[in-house]
Design a protein around this motif. Structure first.
Motif, PDB file in Angstrom:
ATOM      1  N   ILE A   1       0.974  -1.218  -0.108  1.00 49.13           N
ATOM      2  CA  ILE A   1      -0.226  -0.039  -0.222  1.00 49.13           C
ATOM      3  C   ILE A   1       1.015   1.254   0.004  1.00 49.13           C
ATOM      4  CG2 ILE A   1      -1.494   1.272   1.601  1.00 49.13           C
ATOM      5  CD1 ILE A   1      -1.724  -2.158   1.764  1.00 49.13           C
ATOM      6  N   ASP A   2       0.962   1.927  -0.981  1.00 49.38           N
ATOM      7  CA  ASP A   2       1.982   3.191  -0.996  1.00 49.38           C
ATOM      8  C   ASP A   2       1.346   4.343  -1.705  1.00 49.38           C
ATOM      9  OD1 ASP A   2       2.083   2.273  -3.574  1.00 49.38           O
ATOM     10  OD2 ASP A   2       4.299   1.870  -3.681  1.00 49.38           O
ATOM     11  N   THR A   3       0.010   4.177  -2.230  1.00 50.17           N
ATOM     12  CA  THR A   3      -0.473   5.508  -2.874  1.00 50.17           C
ATOM     13  C   THR A   3      -0.771   6.534  -1.747  1.00 50.17           C
ATOM     14  OG1 THR A   3      -2.710   4.766  -2.996  1.00 50.17           O
ATOM     15  CG2 THR A   3      -1.372   4.313  -4.976  1.00 50.17           C
ATOM     16  N   ILE A   4      -0.720   7.664  -1.960  1.00 54.51           N
ATOM     17  CA  ILE A   4      -1.053   8.813  -1.045  1.00 54.51           C
ATOM     18  C   ILE A   4      -2.457   8.514  -0.813  1.00 54.51           C
ATOM     19  CG2 ILE A   4      -1.280  11.207  -0.655  1.00 54.51           C
ATOM     20  CD1 ILE A   4       1.459  10.486  -0.708  1.00 54.51           C
ATOM     21  N   GLU A   5      -3.311   8.394  -1.416  1.00 55.05           N
ATOM     22  CA  GLU A   5      -4.591   8.054  -1.269  1.00 55.05           C
ATOM     23  C   GLU A   5      -4.921   6.796  -0.300  1.00 55.05           C
ATOM     24  OE1 GLU A   5      -7.254   7.491  -4.594  1.00 55.05           O
ATOM     25  OE2 GLU A   5      -9.007   8.073  -3.669  1.00 55.05           O
ATOM     26  N   ALA A   6      -4.249   5.886  -0.397  1.00 56.26           N
ATOM     27  CA  ALA A   6      -4.462   4.491   0.223  1.00 56.26           C
ATOM     28  C   ALA A   6      -3.846   4.864   1.562  1.00 56.26           C
ATOM     29  CB  ALA A   6      -3.822   3.404  -0.191  1.00 56.26           C
ATOM     30  N   LEU A   7      -2.495   5.574   1.567  1.00 52.55           N
ATOM     31  CA  LEU A   7      -2.037   5.777   2.861  1.00 52.55           C
ATOM     32  C   LEU A   7      -2.845   6.698   3.781  1.00 52.55           C
ATOM     33  CD1 LEU A   7       1.767   6.521   1.592  1.00 52.55           C
ATOM     34  CD2 LEU A   7       0.870   4.598   2.961  1.00 52.55           C
ATOM     35  N   GLU A   8      -3.383   7.672   3.202  1.00 55.47           N
ATOM     36  CA  GLU A   8      -4.197   8.414   4.117  1.00 55.47           C
ATOM     37  C   GLU A   8      -5.346   7.825   4.739  1.00 55.47           C
ATOM     38  OE1 GLU A   8      -5.666  12.224   2.265  1.00 55.47           O
ATOM     39  OE2 GLU A   8      -6.311  13.089   4.094  1.00 55.47           O
ATOM     40  N   LEU A   9      -6.013   7.111   4.120  1.00 51.99           N
ATOM     41  CA  LEU A   9      -7.257   6.302   4.280  1.00 51.99           C
ATOM     42  C   LEU A   9      -6.653   5.143   5.512  1.00 51.99           C
ATOM     43  CD1 LEU A   9     -10.012   5.652   4.456  1.00 51.99           C
ATOM     44  CD2 LEU A   9      -9.657   4.238   2.280  1.00 51.99           C
ATOM     45  N   PHE A  10      -5.628   4.673   5.216  1.00 54.35           N
ATOM     46  CA  PHE A  10      -4.962   3.579   6.076  1.00 54.35           C
ATOM     47  C   PHE A  10      -4.708   4.261   7.628  1.00 54.35           C
ATOM     48  CE2 PHE A  10      -0.921   1.847   8.067  1.00 54.35           C
ATOM     49  CZ  PHE A  10      -1.346   0.546   8.346  1.00 54.35           C
ATOM     50  N   GLY A  11      -4.199   5.422   7.618  1.00 48.42           N
ATOM     51  CA  GLY A  11      -4.149   6.236   8.684  1.00 48.42           C
ATOM     52  C   GLY A  11      -5.445   6.428   9.496  1.00 48.42           C
ATOM     53  N   ILE A  12      -6.497   6.862   8.737  1.00 46.29           N
ATOM     54  CA  ILE A  12      -7.652   6.944   9.320  1.00 46.29           C
ATOM     55  C   ILE A  12      -8.301   5.886   9.933  1.00 46.29           C
ATOM     56  CG2 ILE A  12     -10.068   7.748   8.758  1.00 46.29           C
ATOM     57  CD1 ILE A  12      -8.800   9.693   6.673  1.00 46.29           C
ATOM     58  N   LEU A  13      -7.941   4.857   9.230  1.00 48.50           N
ATOM     59  CA  LEU A  13      -8.665   3.512   9.564  1.00 48.50           C
ATOM     60  C   LEU A  13      -8.369   2.899  10.751  1.00 48.50           C
ATOM     61  CD1 LEU A  13      -9.495   1.707   6.084  1.00 48.50           C
ATOM     62  CD2 LEU A  13     -11.050   2.832   7.610  1.00 48.50           C
ATOM     63  N   ARG A  14      -6.713   3.098  11.032  1.00 50.20           N
ATOM     64  CA  ARG A  14      -6.060   2.402  12.134  1.00 50.20           C
ATOM     65  C   ARG A  14      -6.675   2.952  13.501  1.00 50.20           C
ATOM     66  NH1 ARG A  14      -3.859  -0.296  13.864  1.00 50.20           N
ATOM     67  NH2 ARG A  14      -1.861   0.082  14.552  1.00 50.20           N
ATOM     68  N   ASP A  15      -7.362   4.017  13.573  1.00 46.20           N
ATOM     69  CA  ASP A  15      -7.999   4.550  14.630  1.00 46.20           C
ATOM     70  C   ASP A  15      -8.975   3.271  15.236  1.00 46.20           C
ATOM     71  OD1 ASP A  15      -6.548   6.697  14.895  1.00 46.20           O
ATOM     72  OD2 ASP A  15      -8.471   8.131  14.437  1.00 46.20           O
ATOM     73  N   VAL A  16      -9.666   2.635  14.345  1.00 45.65           N
ATOM     74  CA  VAL A  16     -10.680   1.691  14.740  1.00 45.65           C
ATOM     75  C   VAL A  16     -10.488   0.168  14.236  1.00 45.65           C
ATOM     76  CG1 VAL A  16     -12.405   3.543  14.594  1.00 45.65           C
ATOM     77  CG2 VAL A  16     -12.038   1.982  12.851  1.00 45.65           C
ATOM     78  N   MET A  17      -9.272   0.086  13.485  1.00 41.56           N
ATOM     79  CA  MET A  17      -9.424  -1.421  13.245  1.00 41.56           C
ATOM     80  C   MET A  17      -7.635  -1.843  13.047  1.00 41.56           C
ATOM     81  SD  MET A  17     -10.581  -1.307   9.136  1.00 41.56           S
ATOM     82  CE  MET A  17     -12.118  -0.444   9.581  1.00 41.56           C
ATOM     83  N   GLY A  18      -7.451  -3.142  13.259  1.00 41.51           N
ATOM     84  CA  GLY A  18      -5.956  -3.393  13.258  1.00 41.51           C
ATOM     85  C   GLY A  18      -5.052  -3.271  12.042  1.00 41.51           C
ATOM     86  N   ARG A  19      -4.118  -3.499  11.930  1.00 42.57           N
ATOM     87  CA  ARG A  19      -2.883  -3.050  10.872  1.00 42.57           C
ATOM     88  C   ARG A  19      -3.602  -3.619   9.367  1.00 42.57           C
ATOM     89  NH1 ARG A  19       0.521  -3.100  14.971  1.00 42.57           N
ATOM     90  NH2 ARG A  19       1.448  -1.069  15.302  1.00 42.57           N
ATOM     91  N   GLY A  20      -3.634  -4.941   9.780  1.00 44.84           N
ATOM     92  CA  GLY A  20      -4.132  -5.976   8.312  1.00 44.84           C
ATOM     93  C   GLY A  20      -5.552  -5.431   7.856  1.00 44.84           C
ATOM     94  N   GLU A  21      -6.381  -5.285   8.634  1.00 44.37           N
ATOM     95  CA  GLU A  21      -7.782  -4.701   8.358  1.00 44.37           C
ATOM     96  C   GLU A  21      -7.474  -3.559   7.462  1.00 44.37           C
ATOM     97  OE1 GLU A  21     -10.121  -6.845  12.130  1.00 44.37           O
ATOM     98  OE2 GLU A  21      -9.389  -4.901  12.125  1.00 44.37           O
ATOM     99  N   ALA A  22      -7.050  -2.772   8.230  1.00 45.71           N
ATOM    100  CA  ALA A  22      -6.913  -1.070   7.592  1.00 45.71           C
ATOM    101  C   ALA A  22      -6.265  -1.420   6.420  1.00 45.71           C
ATOM    102  CB  ALA A  22      -6.199  -0.402   8.637  1.00 45.71           C
TER     103      ALA A  22
END
Lengths: 409, 165
Positions: B65-86
């Motif tokens: 996962i290395d696009t800016i869009e995906a990284l930003e969403l990954f950061g947001i999702l990490r608040d509520v889910m685990g690394r793999g899920e995010a």
């Protein structure tokens, strides 16, 4: 607006430089070489989610902070780095700080998810001029401790659960592995709130004293954004002030006096009084039985037990309040060092730790309690819950059992 | 046309439990991609060995996962889910892929918000596809269903026959 790769790189570089980390130091935990870090910072190489996660951890941030509309150049970790230039070289301390910040952020996140408003728990602050001398620092520390006790309605009673008391005052307290020369540290910023950390390696009573010491920094030195309490700095005026605060806060002078008097001790061996009847004075003299006022090691053990302090700190407190003179202090200290204090305390069923739970338990209890509630309310996934539990030392199997017991699996 | 399915830990572990991870290599036109975060979550030695074998055989592929869009969403999702899920959800949402995940509750709600229910597959969806392509029989799938029940994973139907007909 979507960030460009170049801007993300610039933000990573800014966060790294503000922490005083070299590209090698940043790259090491992220599994990246210096060249790769340089390319990421220049925006010529993509950064993966795993790399960015580790980079964010290394600079004490979360990933989201890199994508914020207005990038915050300054945070709790950079404030500490600014006050202590050599921090980046102290690997063990750096790791402890990174762990502490990660815990603080997750705690803040849980509270946000559960709509817990920390603004309802405002932390007090006292404004004092900087102390000029050690004596001045001691006076300031003792004065503020007495005022804070009064504000909290503690009177002269023992403090009880210090971790819980701090929590009720909007201060988070946790325990992590710190280098041997560091007893505690205080961090404060918008993302983690006011957060004090004490050393996991120290005995419970030392940690209790450290918590009170860090609380002094919270009350008096919060404008510094962060403070590290090192053994080699104990003569610094702010450290002296914090230690004086801790001693008075944990064992208030009036409380010690009352306790000693209740033991039938602490009075002068010879007291004189004149009763005047407008014509003449009658002199009255009272002599205590020889040796009756002498403080013994069992008195120290009882005092320490009562206030949840160590016998040695109780002994110092008695000396500072002049209940024991220099000669008696050394006599009692040698007895304590020879192990007599422990034996006497056991005989009196007055162990040093008066039923206090450890700081780790205080923090872990609250952290896991919030995490369980967030999971029950379906605010976080089970995988996130497991990650949070692992941060406070819970194993996977323990998590499974806990969820099953709570009927949440 | 290839359909990319980002695969989460629980689906991989379920397939490992029933010894059918290689099925993922046989379900064309699906291509199963696994983020590094998910690979890192599988630590039991025997499960790890099965996963490595599937990677070597090309049944599943690593994905970054290395696009800016995906990284930003990954950061947001990490608040509520685990690394793999995010990682899975950030990739599926930003790259327009499907996701294979057995997570319910918070994850599923967020996944539906981001990619829609029709792009979320579960272990049973994959076994059903395998039946339809005649890689496994209904009877075999029902045995797998029972095996997974012993691993605390239950499916909301009595037999795969109900789904096939």
């Amino acid at each position: 607006m979507l960030l460009t790769k170049e801007e993300l790189g610039r933000r990573i570089r800014s966060a790294r430089e503000r922490c005083g980390l070299t590209q090698e130091q940043l790259g090491e935990p992220a599994g990246l070489g210096r060249l790769a870090v340089g390319q990421i910072e220049a925006g010529t190489r993509s950064v993966s989610s795993i790399e960015l996660d580790r980079i964010a951890y290394a600079v004490g941030r979360d990933i989201k902070s890199f994508f914020a509309e207005a990038f915050a150049e300054q945070d709790a970790l950079t404030a500490l780095f600014r006050s202590d230039g050599g921090l980046a070289e102290q690997t063990e301390l750096l790791r402890a700080l990174q762990d502490s910040l990660a815990l603080g952020r997750e705690m803040t996140n849980l509270e946000r998810l559960l709509a817990i408003d920390r603004a309802q728990l405002p932390t007090a602050a006292y404004e004092l001029r900087a102390p000029n001398t050690r004596w001045d620092a001691i006076q300031q520390g003792q004065k503020i401790a007495a005022e804070e006790r009064q504000r909290l309605g503690l009177g002269i009673a023992p403090v009880g659960e210090l971790g819980e008391l701090l929590e009720s005052q909007g201060v988070r307290a946790a325990m992590v592995s710190l280098p041997a020369n560091i007893s505690g540290l205080t961090l404060s910023d918008d993302t983690i709130g006011v957060f004090v950390v004490v050393s996991a390696a120290h005995p419970e009573l030392r940690r209790r004293f450290s918590l009170a010491h860090e609380y002094a920094h919270v009350l008096l030195d919060r404008d510094r954004s962060g403070a590290i309490s090192r053994a080699e700095n104990r003569s610094d005026l702010l450290e002296v002030r914090a230690n004086a605060f801790a001693a008075e806060f944990l064992m208030p002078m009036d409380g010690v006096i009352q306790f000693v008097q209740a033991l039938g001790k602490g009075a002068a061996s010879r007291a004189q009084m004149a009763v005047f009847d407008e014509a003449e004075a009658v002199q009255v003299e009272q002599r205590a039985a020889p040796g009756s006022q002498e403080i013994q090691l069992y008195d120290v053990a009882l005092l320490a037990h009562h206030f949840g302090a160590s016998r040695i700190s109780a002994l110092y407190r008695l000396k500072n309040l002049r209940f024991v003179d220099e000669r008696d202090f050394h006599r009692l200290k040698s007895q304590e060092e020879a192990g007599a204090g422990k034996s006497i305390a056991e005989f009196l069923a007055a162990p040093e730790l008066s039923g206090g739970q450890s700081t780790r338990e205080d923090f872990r209890r609250r952290f896991l309690g919030l995490a369980l509630e967030a999971y029950r309310r379906e605010e976080i996934t089970q995988s996130k819950f497991s990650e949070l539990a692992a941060m406070v030392g819970m194993r996977r199997e323990e998590v499974r059992v806990a969820l099953r017991s709570a009927k949440l699996d | 046309m290839t359909i990319v399915i980002v695969t989460d830990t629980n689906v991989l572990i379920n397939l490992i439990h029933i010894g059918r991870l290689p099925l993922l290599g046989a379900l064309e036109p699906y291509q199963f991609r696994v983020p590094r975060e998910v690979l890192d979550e599988i630590r039991e030695p025997d499960q790890r060995a099965a996963l490595d074998a599937a990677l070597v055989a090309g049944h599943i592929e690593r994905v970054v996962i290395d696009t800016i869009e995906a990284l930003e969403l990954f950061g947001i999702l990490r608040d509520v889910m685990g690394r793999g899920e995010a990682a899975c959800l950030a990739l599926a949402a930003t790259a327009g892929c499907y996701i294979a995940s057995d997570e319910k509750k918070r994850f599923r709600r967020r996944a539906i918000e981001l990619i829609g229910e029709e792009r979320i597959l579960r272990t049973e969806s994959l076994l059903l596809e395998a039946i339809r392509r005649q890689h496994i029989s209904v009877a075999e799938a029902d045995v797998y269903k029972l095996v997974l029940e012993t691993k605390r994973y239950t499916m909301s139907f009595s037999s795969f026959a109900d789904l096939v007909s």
